[in-house]
Motif scaffolding. Structure first.
Motif, PDB file in Angstrom:
ATOM      1  N   ASN A  80       0.842  -1.195   0.000  1.00 42.32           N
ATOM      2  CA  ASN A  80       0.000   0.000   0.000  1.00 42.32           C
ATOM      3  C   ASN A  80       0.881   1.251   0.000  1.00 42.32           C
ATOM      4  OD1 ASN A  80       0.800   0.497   2.712  1.00 42.32           O
ATOM      5  ND2 ASN A  80      -0.886  -0.761   3.471  1.00 42.32           N
ATOM      6  N   ARG A  81       0.234   2.422  -0.087  1.00 38.62           N
ATOM      7  CA  ARG A  81       0.970   3.687  -0.179  1.00 38.62           C
ATOM      8  C   ARG A  81       1.651   4.066   1.132  1.00 38.62           C
ATOM      9  NH1 ARG A  81      -3.117   7.625  -3.702  1.00 38.62           N
ATOM     10  NH2 ARG A  81      -3.108   6.350  -5.617  1.00 38.62           N
ATOM     11  N   ARG A  82       1.234   3.454   2.213  1.00 37.09           N
ATOM     12  CA  ARG A  82       1.860   3.749   3.505  1.00 37.09           C
ATOM     13  C   ARG A  82       3.156   2.963   3.723  1.00 37.09           C
ATOM     14  NH1 ARG A  82      -3.165   2.652   7.361  1.00 37.09           N
ATOM     15  NH2 ARG A  82      -3.476   1.058   5.756  1.00 37.09           N
ATOM     16  N   HIS A  94       3.489  -0.370   3.922  1.00 34.63           N
ATOM     17  CA  HIS A  94       3.378  -1.655   4.594  1.00 34.63           C
ATOM     18  C   HIS A  94       3.881  -2.763   3.672  1.00 34.63           C
ATOM     19  CE1 HIS A  94      -0.059  -0.065   7.377  1.00 34.63           C
ATOM     20  NE2 HIS A  94       1.029   0.694   7.383  1.00 34.63           N
TER      21      HIS A  94
END
Length: 307
Positions: free
Chosen positions: A111-113, A115
């Motif tokens: 994901n964009r975070r 993770h």
């Protein structure tokens, strides 16, 4: 004297039951630091070279009780891969087993975070030795108990998945898909090992800038045996002093302590107190670990990891 003999044999029987229902593969209280031993997906996930050694002396006072030593070294390779080696030596009664494994992991950004999901495989061998002169039936006349095993080589292949972010992790793994021979303590004989499934997870809550709360769990599932569950709660103070408790379901309660002596060195200790019938025959379990990380201060500031 008769009471002493009776207590000795009862303790041996309970030791055998513990080996069947709680301990086929070695299990430790500091599981949150020893993850790569069972889950190859952990290899390289810390982002720098890491070395860990752990010593566990279990059920002191019982002859032939388990003794476990582990060593692990892992490092990232490139941007998305990790490599590691793990060595485990486990002694129980007349048996001595050594696990030698190479671990490889590939990390996927999901994901964009940022993770990551790390998929890993492990492969190696187990070395099994049995010396029946140390067994419960060492004086038996049965010829089967005179046939020692010296360094039998057995293949091992396992796999695991490890999801993690800066403050959370979850993993599932089986360290060996082969049903190799191992020592069955309650039968005091050689038997086939069963496949183990390990599940681990945890989260880091920031209570304030100086205190973090780190609950975690560790589950071992073996077909035909009761589920083994560890529940832990640790408090981390000023990112340097860790204090916690662990509960192993129907088995023991533990106190844990760890010190981040420097950015590179972390040492820890755990004491397990039996809450099963074995409590009457042993004086507890001691466990120590030492972790070394080749990490710069800049790298630590950019990507803090507390598991």
């Amino acid at each position: 004297m008769n009471n002493i003999i009776i207590k000795h044999w009862v303790a041996l029987l309970l030791l055998g039951m513990g080996a069947i229902y709680g301990q086929q593969d070695p299990q430790v209280t500091h599981y949150m630091y020893n993850t790569m031993t069972v889950n190859p997906g952990y290899a390289g996930s810390r982002g720098h070279l890491t070395l860990l050694t752990l010593v566990r002396e279990q059920w002191l006072g019982i002859e032939g009780a388990p003794r476990t030593l582990t060593f692990g070294m892992d490092t990232p390779v490139g941007l998305f891969d990790g490599l590691g080696i793990s060595i485990v030596q486990d002694e129980l009664g007349p048996s001595e087993e050594t696990y030698l494994d190479g671990n490889y992991a590939h990390q996927l950004i999901i994901n964009r975070r940022g993770h990551k999901l790390s998929l890993g495989v492990k492969a190696g061998m187990r070395i099994l030795s049995l010396d029946w002169s140390k067994g419960i039936r060492k004086d038996a006349n049965d010829q089967a108990f005179r046939e020692n095993i010296r360094g039998k080589l057995l293949p091992s292949i396992g796999a695991g998945a490890f999801y993690y972010s800066d403050n959370a992790y979850f993993g599932v793994a089986t360290p060996n898909v082969f049903t190799n021979p191992h020592y069955d303590d309650i039968q005091d004989s050689e038997a086939l090992e069963r496949i183990h499934i390990f599940i681990i997870g945890g989260y880091v809550f920031e209570v304030n800038p100086f205190v973090k709360f780190k609950p975690s769990f560790f589950v071992k599932e073996v077909p035909g045996a009761p589920l083994s569950v560890d529940l832990s709660a640790n408090m981390l103070f000023n990112e340097s002093f860790n204090l916690g408790v662990n509960y192993r379901w129907d088995d023991s309660v533990s106190g844990l302590v760890a010190f981040q002596v420097s950015p590179k060195f972390n040492i820890g200790y755990a004491y397990d107190y039996s809450i099963s019938e074995l409590n009457f025959y042993n004086s507890g379990t001691h466990e120590f670990f030492l972790r070394f990380e080749l990490i710069s201060r800049l790298n630590r500031m950019k990507s803090p990891r507390f598991f």
